[in-house]
Design a protein around this motif. Structure first.
Motif, PDB file in Angstrom:
ATOM      1  N   ILE A 114      39.003  32.653   7.135  1.00 35.85           N
ATOM      2  CA  ILE A 114      40.008  32.637   6.071  1.00 35.85           C
ATOM      3  C   ILE A 114      41.382  32.880   6.701  1.00 35.85           C
ATOM      4  CG2 ILE A 114      40.765  33.686   3.908  1.00 35.85           C
ATOM      5  CD1 ILE A 114      37.860  34.654   3.512  1.00 35.85           C
ATOM      6  N   LYS A 115      42.202  31.836   6.754  1.00 38.04           N
ATOM      7  CA  LYS A 115      43.510  31.967   7.403  1.00 38.04           C
ATOM      8  C   LYS A 115      44.515  32.680   6.525  1.00 38.04           C
ATOM      9  CE  LYS A 115      43.008  27.909  10.378  1.00 38.04           C
ATOM     10  NZ  LYS A 115      43.590  26.583  10.756  1.00 38.04           N
ATOM     11  N   LYS A 116      44.486  32.379   5.215  1.00 33.83           N
ATOM     12  CA  LYS A 116      45.408  33.020   4.283  1.00 33.83           C
ATOM     13  C   LYS A 116      44.762  33.054   2.902  1.00 33.83           C
ATOM     14  CE  LYS A 116      49.178  30.722   3.493  1.00 33.83           C
ATOM     15  NZ  LYS A 116      50.409  29.897   3.651  1.00 33.83           N
ATOM     16  N   ALA A 117      45.275  33.927   2.041  1.00 30.67           N
ATOM     17  CA  ALA A 117      44.628  34.108   0.743  1.00 30.67           C
ATOM     18  C   ALA A 117      45.607  34.719  -0.246  1.00 30.67           C
ATOM     19  CB  ALA A 117      43.404  35.012   0.883  1.00 30.67           C
ATOM     20  N   HIS A 118      45.241  34.624  -1.521  1.00 31.31           N
ATOM     21  CA  HIS A 118      45.843  35.468  -2.540  1.00 31.31           C
ATOM     22  C   HIS A 118      45.165  36.835  -2.439  1.00 31.31           C
ATOM     23  CE1 HIS A 118      47.512  31.876  -4.555  1.00 31.31           C
ATOM     24  NE2 HIS A 118      46.325  31.320  -4.350  1.00 31.31           N
ATOM     25  N   PHE A 119      45.898  37.886  -2.713  1.00 35.35           N
ATOM     26  CA  PHE A 119      45.328  39.226  -2.674  1.00 35.35           C
ATOM     27  C   PHE A 119      45.517  39.900  -4.030  1.00 35.35           C
ATOM     28  CE2 PHE A 119      45.686  38.316   1.750  1.00 35.35           C
ATOM     29  CZ  PHE A 119      44.783  39.135   2.409  1.00 35.35           C
ATOM     30  N   ILE A 120      44.444  40.522  -4.514  1.00 39.33           N
ATOM     31  CA  ILE A 120      44.513  41.336  -5.732  1.00 39.33           C
ATOM     32  C   ILE A 120      44.127  42.754  -5.352  1.00 39.33           C
ATOM     33  CG2 ILE A 120      43.567  41.744  -8.030  1.00 39.33           C
ATOM     34  CD1 ILE A 120      43.232  38.791  -8.389  1.00 39.33           C
ATOM     35  N   GLY A 121      45.028  43.695  -5.599  1.00 37.29           N
ATOM     36  CA  GLY A 121      44.782  45.090  -5.248  1.00 37.29           C
ATOM     37  C   GLY A 121      44.754  45.978  -6.468  1.00 37.29           C
ATOM     38  N   GLY A 122      43.848  46.921  -6.463  1.00 31.35           N
ATOM     39  CA  GLY A 122      43.767  47.910  -7.532  1.00 31.35           C
ATOM     40  C   GLY A 122      44.137  49.284  -7.005  1.00 31.35           C
ATOM     41  N   SER A 123      45.107  49.951  -7.646  1.00 32.80           N
ATOM     42  CA  SER A 123      45.503  51.309  -7.278  1.00 32.80           C
ATOM     43  C   SER A 123      45.932  51.355  -5.804  1.00 32.80           C
ATOM     44  CB  SER A 123      44.350  52.270  -7.568  1.00 32.80           C
ATOM     45  OG  SER A 123      44.752  53.614  -7.438  1.00 32.80           O
ATOM     46  N   PHE A 124      45.247  52.164  -4.980  1.00 31.30           N
ATOM     47  CA  PHE A 124      45.608  52.229  -3.563  1.00 31.30           C
ATOM     48  C   PHE A 124      45.415  50.890  -2.871  1.00 31.30           C
ATOM     49  CE2 PHE A 124      44.196  52.629   0.840  1.00 31.30           C
ATOM     50  CZ  PHE A 124      45.316  53.228   1.413  1.00 31.30           C
ATOM     51  N   GLY A 125      44.541  50.056  -3.399  1.00 31.32           N
ATOM     52  CA  GLY A 125      44.366  48.725  -2.810  1.00 31.32           C
ATOM     53  C   GLY A 125      45.662  47.940  -2.780  1.00 31.32           C
TER      54      GLY A 125
END
Length: 261
Positions: free
Chosen positions: A81-92
């Motif tokens: 996976i070279k690049k991606a969308h990221f979804i973070g929760g709280s500290f994520g």
């Protein structure tokens, strides 16, 4: 590092879901059905959490933000996976901020659920209290206290219970190792608070997320290119408590962004 992935097609963008301290990949279960038809999905368990409970602890017993970030980048490399969308929760979401500073080319866009963009003195004091008391009090009891402080209301019960239940998989050594990064987290967040995300970003926060909602609003006032959605009658983990609204808004944002890319 253990993970779950759902691959539908090579031409589809990847979305990497990054949970918070005390959680694991299960905290994003409400997103699986909605996101699966549109993206390839990756749900990692951060070291010491969930199924990633056998990674070696550094000799000094301390973790760093760079170490945790490198875990995720290495996993992406292993999976091609070279690049991606990221979804973070709280500290994520905090970790995503640090990762984007290290390797912005790996990011397409960011969605934050209850993102921790800055640690106020009061919240930092609470976390430091947990650090001081860790040798004397059962860490699961401390997690429970933290959960009630951050998600105190009756309608926060589902999110709070998910947090408490997932935290049971973390042992005392891992708990202590994670607590060592608190000062590093605060330093980095203070430094980055006036700086924009390096890609399109959407912050989704509950109006009852008393510990962090004001900073999310202030951040977007300083960085108007970052989109903000405040969900009424919602606490810290909007992706659990108000998952229908969260999924609809996050998908609309990511799909629009995907068409641009």
């Amino acid at each position: 590092m253990k993970y779950k992935k759902y691959f539908i097609a090579p031409e589809k963008d990847w979305v990497v879901f990054v949970h918070g301290i005390g959680g694991d990949s299960r905290t994003f279960s409400p997103q699986l059905k909605a996101f699966k038809p549109h993206f390839n999905l990756l749900f990692p368990d951060l070291r010491g959490h969930g199924a990633s409970n056998n990674l070696p602890i550094p000799d000094d017993g301390k973790y760093s933000l760079n170490l945790i970030a490198e875990d995720l980048f290495s996993l992406m490399d292993d999976l091609g996976i070279k690049k991606a969308h990221f979804i973070g929760g709280s500290f994520g979401a905090t970790l995503i901020r640090i990762m984007q500073e290290i390797a912005p080319e790996r990011f397409i866009s960011v969605v934050s659920a209850g993102g921790v963009l800055r640690l106020s003195i009061s919240i930092y004091t609470v976390f430091n209290f947990g650090k001081l008391m860790a040798p004397y009090i059962n860490n699961h009891f401390l997690y429970k206290i933290m959960a009630y402080i951050i998600m105190p209301r009756k309608n926060h019960a589902k999110s709070r219970q998910v947090f408490i239940n997932t935290a049971k998989s973390i042992n005392e050594k891992e708990y202590a190792s994670w607590l060592f990064i608190l000062s590093e987290v605060k330093h980095n967040l203070d430094k980055l608070f006036c700086e924009p995300f390096k890609t399109p970003a959407l912050l989704i926060v509950g109006d009852q997320d008393h510990a962090f909602v004001k900073d999310s609003i202030r951040f977007c006032e300083k960085n108007p290119e970052t989109e903000l959605l405040v969900i009424p009658s919602c606490g810290h983990l909007s992706n659990i408590e108000k998952y229908t609204e969260f999924n609809s808004s996050a998908l609309n944002f990511l799909l629009n962004d995907s068409r641009k890319n």
